[in-house]
Design a protein around this motif. Structure first.
Motif, PDB file in Angstrom:
ATOM      1  N   GLN A   1       0.839  -1.201   0.000  1.00  0.00           N
ATOM      2  CA  GLN A   1       0.000   0.000   0.000  1.00  0.00           C
ATOM      3  C   GLN A   1       0.874   1.251   0.000  1.00  0.00           C
ATOM      4  OE1 GLN A   1      -3.443  -0.102  -0.206  1.00  0.00           O
ATOM      5  NE2 GLN A   1      -3.099  -2.308  -0.466  1.00  0.00           N
ATOM      6  N   LEU A   2       0.464   2.231  -0.789  1.00  0.00           N
ATOM      7  CA  LEU A   2       1.193   3.486  -0.841  1.00  0.00           C
ATOM      8  C   LEU A   2       0.948   4.283   0.442  1.00  0.00           C
ATOM      9  CD1 LEU A   2       2.842   5.628  -2.455  1.00  0.00           C
ATOM     10  CD2 LEU A   2       0.647   6.470  -3.329  1.00  0.00           C
ATOM     11  N   VAL A   3       2.004   4.646   1.140  1.00  0.00           N
ATOM     12  CA  VAL A   3       1.902   5.495   2.327  1.00  0.00           C
ATOM     13  C   VAL A   3       1.845   6.952   1.883  1.00  0.00           C
ATOM     14  CG1 VAL A   3       3.000   6.202   4.492  1.00  0.00           C
ATOM     15  CG2 VAL A   3       3.141   3.811   3.733  1.00  0.00           C
ATOM     16  N   PHE A   4       2.780   7.354   1.028  1.00  0.00           N
ATOM     17  CA  PHE A   4       2.730   8.676   0.399  1.00  0.00           C
ATOM     18  C   PHE A   4       3.704   8.696  -0.766  1.00  0.00           C
ATOM     19  CE2 PHE A   4       6.402   9.359   3.144  1.00  0.00           C
ATOM     20  CZ  PHE A   4       7.232  10.159   2.373  1.00  0.00           C
ATOM     21  N   GLU A   5       3.477   9.611  -1.683  1.00  0.00           N
ATOM     22  CA  GLU A   5       4.417   9.825  -2.780  1.00  0.00           C
ATOM     23  C   GLU A   5       4.592  11.316  -2.992  1.00  0.00           C
ATOM     24  OE1 GLU A   5       3.161   8.959  -6.864  1.00  0.00           O
ATOM     25  OE2 GLU A   5       1.211   8.400  -6.046  1.00  0.00           O
ATOM     26  N   LYS A   6       5.691  11.660  -3.619  1.00  0.00           N
ATOM     27  CA  LYS A   6       5.981  13.077  -3.836  1.00  0.00           C
ATOM     28  C   LYS A   6       6.799  13.222  -5.106  1.00  0.00           C
ATOM     29  CE  LYS A   6       6.687  17.488  -2.486  1.00  0.00           C
ATOM     30  NZ  LYS A   6       5.617  18.496  -2.266  1.00  0.00           N
ATOM     31  N   ASN A   7       6.372  14.122  -5.979  1.00  0.00           N
ATOM     32  CA  ASN A   7       7.146  14.468  -7.162  1.00  0.00           C
ATOM     33  C   ASN A   7       7.838  15.791  -6.875  1.00  0.00           C
ATOM     34  OD1 ASN A   7       8.247  14.715  -9.672  1.00  0.00           O
ATOM     35  ND2 ASN A   7       6.325  14.888 -10.788  1.00  0.00           N
ATOM     36  N   ILE A   8       9.110  15.710  -6.580  1.00  0.00           N
ATOM     37  CA  ILE A   8       9.883  16.891  -6.168  1.00  0.00           C
ATOM     38  C   ILE A   8      10.441  17.569  -7.417  1.00  0.00           C
ATOM     39  CG2 ILE A   8      11.772  17.715  -4.723  1.00  0.00           C
ATOM     40  CD1 ILE A   8      11.618  14.801  -3.397  1.00  0.00           C
ATOM     41  N   HIS A   9      10.016  18.787  -7.672  1.00  0.00           N
ATOM     42  CA  HIS A   9      10.484  19.501  -8.851  1.00  0.00           C
ATOM     43  C   HIS A   9      11.704  20.357  -8.502  1.00  0.00           C
ATOM     44  CE1 HIS A   9       7.146  18.423 -11.495  1.00  0.00           C
ATOM     45  NE2 HIS A   9       6.359  18.542 -10.437  1.00  0.00           N
ATOM     46  N   HIS A  10      12.693  20.346  -9.384  1.00  0.00           N
ATOM     47  CA  HIS A  10      13.903  21.159  -9.220  1.00  0.00           C
ATOM     48  C   HIS A  10      13.945  22.173 -10.356  1.00  0.00           C
ATOM     49  CE1 HIS A  10      14.775  17.714  -6.741  1.00  0.00           C
ATOM     50  NE2 HIS A  10      14.966  16.934  -7.780  1.00  0.00           N
ATOM     51  N   ASN A  11      14.176  23.425 -10.026  1.00  0.00           N
ATOM     52  CA  ASN A  11      14.252  24.399 -11.109  1.00  0.00           C
ATOM     53  C   ASN A  11      15.607  24.291 -11.816  1.00  0.00           C
ATOM     54  OD1 ASN A  11      16.211  26.259  -9.845  1.00  0.00           O
ATOM     55  ND2 ASN A  11      14.544  26.797  -8.443  1.00  0.00           N
ATOM     56  N   ASN A  12      15.635  24.759 -13.051  1.00  0.00           N
ATOM     57  CA  ASN A  12      16.836  24.612 -13.882  1.00  0.00           C
ATOM     58  C   ASN A  12      18.057  25.282 -13.265  1.00  0.00           C
ATOM     59  OD1 ASN A  12      15.559  23.134 -15.901  1.00  0.00           O
ATOM     60  ND2 ASN A  12      14.870  24.975 -16.983  1.00  0.00           N
ATOM     61  N   GLU A  13      17.838  26.405 -12.576  1.00  0.00           N
ATOM     62  CA  GLU A  13      18.964  27.116 -11.960  1.00  0.00           C
ATOM     63  C   GLU A  13      19.633  26.250 -10.895  1.00  0.00           C
ATOM     64  OE1 GLU A  13      15.957  28.397 -12.426  1.00  0.00           O
ATOM     65  OE2 GLU A  13      16.425  29.851 -14.000  1.00  0.00           O
ATOM     66  N   GLU A  14      18.825  25.528 -10.103  1.00  0.00           N
ATOM     67  CA  GLU A  14      19.382  24.635  -9.084  1.00  0.00           C
ATOM     68  C   GLU A  14      20.214  23.532  -9.727  1.00  0.00           C
ATOM     69  OE1 GLU A  14      16.367  24.363  -5.306  1.00  0.00           O
ATOM     70  OE2 GLU A  14      15.656  23.471  -7.183  1.00  0.00           O
ATOM     71  N   ILE A  15      19.666  22.898 -10.749  1.00  0.00           N
ATOM     72  CA  ILE A  15      20.343  21.777 -11.394  1.00  0.00           C
ATOM     73  C   ILE A  15      21.637  22.225 -12.068  1.00  0.00           C
ATOM     74  CG2 ILE A  15      20.149  20.032 -13.200  1.00  0.00           C
ATOM     75  CD1 ILE A  15      18.494  19.420 -10.707  1.00  0.00           C
ATOM     76  N   GLU A  16      21.597  23.388 -12.721  1.00  0.00           N
ATOM     77  CA  GLU A  16      22.772  23.879 -13.443  1.00  0.00           C
ATOM     78  C   GLU A  16      23.942  24.191 -12.509  1.00  0.00           C
ATOM     79  OE1 GLU A  16      21.291  27.166 -15.664  1.00  0.00           O
ATOM     80  OE2 GLU A  16      20.270  25.906 -17.157  1.00  0.00           O
ATOM     81  N   GLN A  17      23.671  24.450 -11.246  1.00  0.00           N
ATOM     82  CA  GLN A  17      24.735  24.735 -10.285  1.00  0.00           C
ATOM     83  C   GLN A  17      25.417  23.470  -9.758  1.00  0.00           C
ATOM     84  OE1 GLN A  17      23.104  27.219  -7.198  1.00  0.00           O
ATOM     85  NE2 GLN A  17      22.609  28.894  -8.596  1.00  0.00           N
ATOM     86  N   LEU A  18      24.841  22.308 -10.080  1.00  0.00           N
ATOM     87  CA  LEU A  18      25.410  21.039  -9.627  1.00  0.00           C
ATOM     88  C   LEU A  18      26.350  20.527 -10.709  1.00  0.00           C
ATOM     89  CD1 LEU A  18      22.050  19.536  -8.310  1.00  0.00           C
ATOM     90  CD2 LEU A  18      23.805  20.718  -6.986  1.00  0.00           C
ATOM     91  N   ASN A  19      27.654  20.676 -10.471  1.00  0.00           N
ATOM     92  CA  ASN A  19      28.638  20.434 -11.524  1.00  0.00           C
ATOM     93  C   ASN A  19      29.087  18.981 -11.645  1.00  0.00           C
ATOM     94  OD1 ASN A  19      28.787  23.226 -12.235  1.00  0.00           O
ATOM     95  ND2 ASN A  19      30.046  23.581 -10.412  1.00  0.00           N
ATOM     96  N   THR A  20      28.867  18.182 -10.610  1.00  0.00           N
ATOM     97  CA  THR A  20      29.332  16.799 -10.635  1.00  0.00           C
ATOM     98  C   THR A  20      28.202  15.848 -10.253  1.00  0.00           C
ATOM     99  OG1 THR A  20      30.016  16.753  -8.309  1.00  0.00           O
ATOM    100  CG2 THR A  20      31.630  17.568  -9.919  1.00  0.00           C
ATOM    101  N   ILE A  21      28.406  14.565 -10.529  1.00  0.00           N
ATOM    102  CA  ILE A  21      27.433  13.552 -10.116  1.00  0.00           C
ATOM    103  C   ILE A  21      27.303  13.536  -8.604  1.00  0.00           C
ATOM    104  CG2 ILE A  21      27.043  11.057  -9.980  1.00  0.00           C
ATOM    105  CD1 ILE A  21      28.059  10.797 -12.798  1.00  0.00           C
ATOM    106  N   GLU A  22      28.442  13.699  -7.919  1.00  0.00           N
ATOM    107  CA  GLU A  22      28.419  13.705  -6.447  1.00  0.00           C
ATOM    108  C   GLU A  22      27.558  14.846  -5.920  1.00  0.00           C
ATOM    109  OE1 GLU A  22      31.109  13.148  -8.261  1.00  0.00           O
ATOM    110  OE2 GLU A  22      31.458  11.057  -7.659  1.00  0.00           O
TER     111      GLU A  22
END
Length: 356
Positions: free
Chosen positions: A25-46
């Motif tokens: 049974q599903l307890v809860f789910e969440k689709n977490i959206h990240h804006n492009n500016e946040e993602i672009e600042q992440l330079n490595t996989i780590e």
């Protein structure tokens, strides 16, 4: 009390979908959206792993879920070496391949994030039916030139889950049926499922099969070569022409299929023709998979986000109903499918494979 929670992780390029399941049974789910500016600042996989892992812990806390109740973690599989369908424990070999894949895809982050959370909680992480599931027949691998070989990259998790769901709905086993499963999302893949194995499928990840909301699909190879050597485009621009900025997006300036349908309903003739052309190409691919199954097709299943469109599903049925009955399973059942595999692990009723 025995831990019973299953955390499911499915990252996308600008989102991270998570779900917590207990006793199927599903307890809860969440689709977490990240804006492009946040993602672009992440330079490595780590950086990506740390960023998304911390957000997942925050969401669990916001939903008052005790992480100590987790029994295991299920993650979407990434671009790994070809594997058979099934469940795989996230091991060191897999972690290495996820980090050093020739092509990066957001799905590669899933196993890496799951492993870090699992180690922190002293539990195990798994993947199931990754996109690289390879059950192709030998004949399906031929392209027409020995320098090239067809490979299997498709929506394996959702296709397999929908096929099993359909089989259960008619009191049959997936392994006893011949099905054509069509996943219609940002990319489109159409698989020929023969008695539980996908013996042929278009490689929709980087340009084979019907055009989709953002991919060009199979284009004339001679014209493609001319474009590539014209000097007008960089390699990156050529790739984007095929994947990301192709298909419906190239024709209509948007990959938002709700917007496209609204334009169709408003009488936009170009939008109508483009959408019909996409359905036509999907239907032709379904026809080719019927040939792969030698005409012995029990059902045609249509799934994915675009399967919510009555226009699309009706057009495909119009073209393909002579092959077999159509059944529609709109949306993506990836969280549910991963959780289902996790429950089988907890019940000791599925074999756990070793990735090598």
């Amino acid at each position: 009390m025995e831990n019973k929670g299953i955390l499911v992780i499915n990252p996308g390029s600008t989102s991270t979908k998570i779900g917590v399941f207990e006793n199927d049974q599903l307890v809860f789910e969440k689709n977490i959206h990240h804006n492009n500016e946040e993602i672009e600042q992440l330079n490595t996989i780590e950086d990506q792993i740390s960023f998304r892992k911390n957000i997942i812990f925050s969401v669990l806390k916001e939903n008052n879920y005790d992480v100590n109740n987790l029994a295991l973690i299920m993650a979407r599989g990434g671009l790994l070496k070809p594997v058979l369908s099934g469940v795989y424990h996230v091991n060191e070999t897999m972690l290495h391949d996820l980090k050093h894949a020739p092509k990066f895809h957001a799905s590669n982050l899933a196993g890496l994030i799951a492993n870090e959370i699992a180690e922190k909680q002293n539990i195990k992480a798994y993947i199931a039916d990754p996109v690289v599931v390879d059950e192709l027949s030998n004949l399906a691998r031929f392209t027409g030139h020995p320098e090239f070989s067809r490979i299997s990259i498709f929506h394996a998790l959702n296709q397999k889950a929908v096929a099993r769901k359909y089989a259960a709905s008619i009191d049959k086993k997936y392994e006893d049926l011949n099905l054509i499963v069509t996943h219609i999302g940002g990319g489109i893949t159409v698989g020929a499922h023969e008695k539980g194995k996908v013996i042929d499928v278009n490689q929709g990840y980087d340009g084979e099969g019907p055009f989709s909301p953002e991919r060009s699909g199979t284009v004339p190879s001679g014209d493609l070569i001319k474009k590539a050597f014209s000097g007008e485009y960089t390699e990156k621009e050529m790739h984007e022409m095929i994947v990301g900025k192709g298909g419906v997006s190239a024709y209509l300036g948007t990959n938002n299929m709700i917007e496209v349908e609204n334009r169709v309903e408003a009488g936009d003739e170009k939008a109508t023709e483009v959408l019909e052309a996409m359905c036509y190409q999907i239907s032709k691919t379904i026809g080719s998979m019927a040939v792969a199954l030698k005409g012995n097709v029990d059902a045609i299943l249509i799934t994915g986000g675009v399967a919510h469109s009555d226009f699309v599903t009706a057009k495909i049925e119009e073209y393909t109903k002579f092959i077999a009955p159509n059944s529609v399973f709109p949306g993506e059942d990836e969280l549910e499918a991963l959780a289902y595999n996790g429950s089988l692990i907890l019940q000791n009723s599925i074999e756990i494979n070793t990735y090598q």
